[in-house]
Design a protein around this motif. Structure first.
Motif, PDB file in Angstrom:
ATOM      1  N   ALA A   1       0.722  -1.279   0.038  1.00 24.07           N
ATOM      2  CA  ALA A   1       0.041   0.031   0.001  1.00 24.07           C
ATOM      3  C   ALA A   1       0.944   1.338  -0.131  1.00 24.07           C
ATOM      4  O   ALA A   1       0.217   2.343  -0.088  1.00 24.07           O
ATOM      5  CB  ALA A   1      -0.929  -0.092   0.952  1.00 24.07           C
ATOM      6  N   GLY A   2       2.208   1.090  -0.101  1.00 27.64           N
ATOM      7  CA  GLY A   2       2.947   2.305  -0.336  1.00 27.64           C
ATOM      8  C   GLY A   2       3.270   2.606  -1.691  1.00 27.64           C
ATOM      9  O   GLY A   2       3.922   3.457  -2.061  1.00 27.64           O
ATOM     10  N   PHE A   3       2.923   1.589  -2.711  1.00 31.42           N
ATOM     11  CA  PHE A   3       3.003   1.918  -3.952  1.00 31.42           C
ATOM     12  C   PHE A   3       1.830   2.990  -4.379  1.00 31.42           C
ATOM     13  O   PHE A   3       0.824   3.218  -3.944  1.00 31.42           O
ATOM     14  CB  PHE A   3       2.665   0.689  -4.812  1.00 31.42           C
ATOM     15  CG  PHE A   3       3.950  -0.266  -4.958  1.00 31.42           C
ATOM     16  CD1 PHE A   3       4.993   0.244  -5.657  1.00 31.42           C
ATOM     17  CD2 PHE A   3       3.840  -1.396  -4.532  1.00 31.42           C
ATOM     18  CE1 PHE A   3       6.049  -0.706  -6.033  1.00 31.42           C
ATOM     19  CE2 PHE A   3       4.907  -2.319  -4.343  1.00 31.42           C
ATOM     20  CZ  PHE A   3       6.166  -1.796  -5.379  1.00 31.42           C
ATOM     21  N   SER A   4       2.380   3.798  -5.549  1.00 32.76           N
ATOM     22  CA  SER A   4       1.367   4.952  -5.894  1.00 32.76           C
ATOM     23  C   SER A   4       0.372   4.292  -7.001  1.00 32.76           C
ATOM     24  O   SER A   4       0.471   2.879  -7.179  1.00 32.76           O
ATOM     25  CB  SER A   4       2.519   5.577  -6.963  1.00 32.76           C
ATOM     26  OG  SER A   4       2.952   4.797  -8.056  1.00 32.76           O
ATOM     27  N   ALA A   5      -0.414   5.020  -7.331  1.00 28.54           N
ATOM     28  CA  ALA A   5      -1.713   4.839  -8.270  1.00 28.54           C
ATOM     29  C   ALA A   5      -1.080   4.192  -9.387  1.00 28.54           C
ATOM     30  O   ALA A   5      -1.435   3.181  -9.887  1.00 28.54           O
ATOM     31  CB  ALA A   5      -2.608   5.960  -8.386  1.00 28.54           C
ATOM     32  N   GLU A   6      -0.291   4.820 -10.127  1.00 28.61           N
ATOM     33  CA  GLU A   6       0.554   4.100 -11.197  1.00 28.61           C
ATOM     34  C   GLU A   6       1.051   2.726 -11.324  1.00 28.61           C
ATOM     35  O   GLU A   6       0.877   1.934 -11.907  1.00 28.61           O
ATOM     36  CB  GLU A   6       1.513   5.266 -11.922  1.00 28.61           C
ATOM     37  CG  GLU A   6       0.691   6.570 -12.388  1.00 28.61           C
ATOM     38  CD  GLU A   6       1.868   7.511 -12.990  1.00 28.61           C
ATOM     39  OE1 GLU A   6       2.787   7.044 -13.721  1.00 28.61           O
ATOM     40  OE2 GLU A   6       1.527   8.794 -12.634  1.00 28.61           O
TER      41      GLU A   6
END
Ligand code: 6R9
Length: 670
Positions: free
Chosen positions: A185-190
């Motif tokens: 959940a630290g990954f960005s939307a992209e």
């Protein structure tokens, strides 16, 4: 794959304390008055079992799989295929279900046993979930997934904070035979979008918001942004973590509570074949495109259970606390599948080690009487820096085993962990493994293997290691050798493929050194046969134990409209192990003196990948060091940043050797 192996295998001795003695197994662990007897309690016993596991893996793992797992249909063949053809299969005719193994069998035996201790972001909000309750929640969500059309073989994306529902999510997928694809959940939307698209996920499980270190994370908003371009996703199920008012898209988004509330409290598990996929998990490699590493049901689960039992010496009644995030393999194996397969109580930690104070870990240990504690060297280094007073005065007497994972641990951090946290009474297990290995492959066993600070010591059962000459691929026999680390035979929990790209699996892991599994790490086997991991030899950077590929960060930078070219390297960092330095060439006409642009480029990486991938330094430069054939020489950048400009090696192959002096000046002045 291009290997810079020769230059990159660090041959310098890792330990800064070469005179360090070997640390024997702490006497307390072997004293029956103080601790349960370790399953493996002498070096000889380890050696004997290890031999058996290598000489006769079918008998060894056949027995272990019968002891540790429950089968709805027994297997007859223990192993088939191998590393030569990439056709690895274990426990062939058997059937089992991972959620049955992790939930039902323990709930049936004792529904009131605590499965999960949820230590929420705010310290006073912890909550216990029993196995009985877990079975109800997993059944309900599994029923909800089915009702929304998810069936065996489909992929479900999970993008969730560290709340009990995240564990329920993994197990509910496993229950109906859907593959989960957890995206940290630290990954960005992209980054989320790319992973959802690659796996063709049909449904996304998420939450309204997240909480971490007192901050609020806009989880659902990120999902909405990502899903603008994900036609495969039909449904989103949203769990309420904070109760915030978040937009819900009609016909696509549903509340978790509503969906689960309609379903029965028991749903029978789908029988799965041993080799049916359990999950995919994306990891970074040498190229910009992340790989969906796929694990299958039986072998993975056995590796998870066996290592919790033997490496953490788990005994019934123990409280097992792995501080990782479920979004990484460490969370999958050592928060969820391993401990729950054994019917353990597992701690789910939503916060960070310094919130509200740097005593948080130790308060957690004392409060829940944790027996096994598992974290990353970066956390240990950060806490050590903040001072001993934060660890003193907490009752840590319940601890027996202290684990580390994610990157090499430097001896100073090891000593601090051993002395200040373990008070010299606990075993420190430095566990080396990877997303692809599923579970530990090189590690001490607490009651049996004497340790050396900074060494992952000896191979786990079934792991036949080889140190290879990086160039010739020849095995370096005997001790006192340094090369690249490989494994000679397949073991139960090795990843079976890269999702939708078996060719890439073969090319990344099995073809670089035919007949071997290639780890991508350099290693030394010392005079006693102990393994010292030297770090990655490919273009992977390890920041706080997170794997990042240089190519991925470079392509994020290049997407910025001012950037012509970028080169990213890993530099040493006292706290995070490595950190990212980015060299950026701007397009003609763009001014290179703006500090705002530096910030913007850092933001660009945060946006495309996630905050944890942010470069620590960005240098705006006129030119990059390239060979005449146009190949970027990151090695030169690494040396310049490390302050080793006097040993750059041969730079005569550079298209323009004058670039080097300019770069040295730029780094020195920044
Ligand atoms: C479990 C995990 C794997 C890479 C691996 C290596 C590094 C992990 C280590 C270690 C030295 C240890 N690594 N454990 N290096 N000592 N005990 O971290 O998986 O995210 O796939 O990373 O991490 O470089 O190749 P993953």
């Amino acid at each position: 794959m291009t290997l810079n192996s020769l230059q990159k295998v660090n041959k310098a001795p890792m330990s800064e304390h070469p005179e360090d003695p070997i640390y024997p197994v702490p006497a307390r662990l072997l004293d029956p008055a103080q601790c349960p007897k370790p399953y493996i309690s002498s070096l000889e016993q380890y050696q004997q079992l290890y031999r058996q596991s290598i000489d006769d893996p079918s008998t060894f793992f056949g027995k272990l799989a019968t002891e540790l797992l429950s089968w709805s249909k027994p297997f007859h063949t223990v192993k088939h295929g191998g590393l030569d053809h990439g056709d690895i299969a274990w426990f062939l005719e058997g059937q089992l279900n991972a959620s049955y193994n992790c939930v039902d069998r323990h709930a049936l035996a004792d529904p009131n046993k605590i499965a999960i201790i949820y230590e929420a972001d705010e310290p006073n909000q912890s909550e216990n979930i029993t196995y009985g309750e877990l079975l109800r929640q997993v059944s309900q969500l599994a029923g909800a997934l089915r009702a929304r059309g998810i069936k065996k073989g489909d992929t479900v994306a999970i993008y969730m904070p560290m709340i009990p529902e995240a564990v329920v999510a993994l197990l509910a997928c496993a229950r109906i035979g859907a593959m989960h694809s957890v995206v940290f959940a630290g990954f960005s939307a992209e980054a989320l979008r790319d992973r959802v698209q690659d796996a063709s996920s049909r449904l996304v499980l998420t939450s309204d918001q997240g909480k971490r270190g007192g901050k609020t994370i806009e989880t659902k908003k990120i999902v909405d942004e990502a899903l603008k371009n994900c036609p495969s996703v039909e449904t989103v199920i949203v769990c309420q973590r904070t109760g915030a008012d978040v937009p819900m898209k009609a016909g696509r988004d549903y509340w978790w509570g509503d969906e689960c509330g309609k379903r029965t409290n028991y749903l029978s598990p789908e029988p799965m074949h041993s080799e049916d996929p359990l999950f995919i998990l994306y990891t970074s490699g040498s190229t910009g495109q992340p790989k969906g590493v796929m694990h299958t049901t039986a072998g993975y689960l056995l590796g998870a259970a066996a290592t919790v039992k033997y490496v953490f010496d788990y005994h019934p009644g123990d409280i097992f606390a792995c501080m990782a995030d479920v979004g990484w393999i460490t969370g999958h194996t050592y928060i969820v599948y391993g401990p729950l397969a054994l019917g353990a109580t597992t701690v789910l930690f939503e916060s960070i080690p310094t919130y509200p104070t740097p005593s948080r870990y130790w308060e957690l240990v004392a409060k829940h009487k944790v027996t096994q504690f598992y974290t990353a060297p970066t956390a240990i280094r950060a806490l050590r820096r903040l001072g001993d007073e934060w660890v003193e005065g907490h009752d840590l007497s319940s601890l027996r085993v202290l684990g580390t994972v994610g990157e090499p641990i430097n001896p100073e951090a090891w000593h601090w962990y051993y002395d200040k946290v373990g008070k010299g009474r606990c075993a420190v297990v430095d566990t080396f493994w990877q997303t692809e290995t599923g579970s530990h492959i090189v590690t001490p066993l607490p009651g049996a293997i004497p340790t050396k600070p900074g060494s992952a010591t000896l191979p786990f059962f079934g792991i036949e290691l080889a140190v290879l000459d990086p160039v010739s691929g020849k095995e370096l026999e005997g001790n006192n050798v340094t090369g690249v680390l490989a494994v000679k035979k397949a073991w139960p929990s090795i990843a079976r493929t890269v999702y939708n790209n078996h060719q890439r699996y073969l090319e990344t892991y099995l073809k670089p050194y035919p007949g071997y599994y290639f780890t991508g790490d350099g290693a030394t086997r010392d005079k006693d046969g102990y393994i010292w991991i030297r770090g990655r030899v490919d273009d992977v950077i390890n920041v706080s134990g997170h794997r990042l590929s240089t190519a991925e960060i470079e392509s994020a930078l290049i997407m910025h409209n001012t950037v012509a070219e970028a080169a990213v390297i890993g530099a040493n960092d006292d706290v995070t192990g490595q950190c990212i330095h980015a060299f950026v060439c701007l397009k003609p006409g763009v001014s290179c003196h703006s500090t705002d642009l530096n910030k913007e480029l850092v933001l660009q990486v945060r946006k495309v990948i996630g905050p944890f991938a942010a470069p620590k330094k960005v240098y705006l430069v006129e030119d990059l060091p390239k060979t005449r054939s146009g190949k970027l020489m990151r090695r030169i950048l690494r040396k310049i940043v490390a302050g080793e400009s006097d040993s750059l090696g041969d730079i005569s192959t550079l298209a323009d050797p004058a670039v080097v002096a300019t770069l040295i000046a730029k780094v020195a002045n920044s």
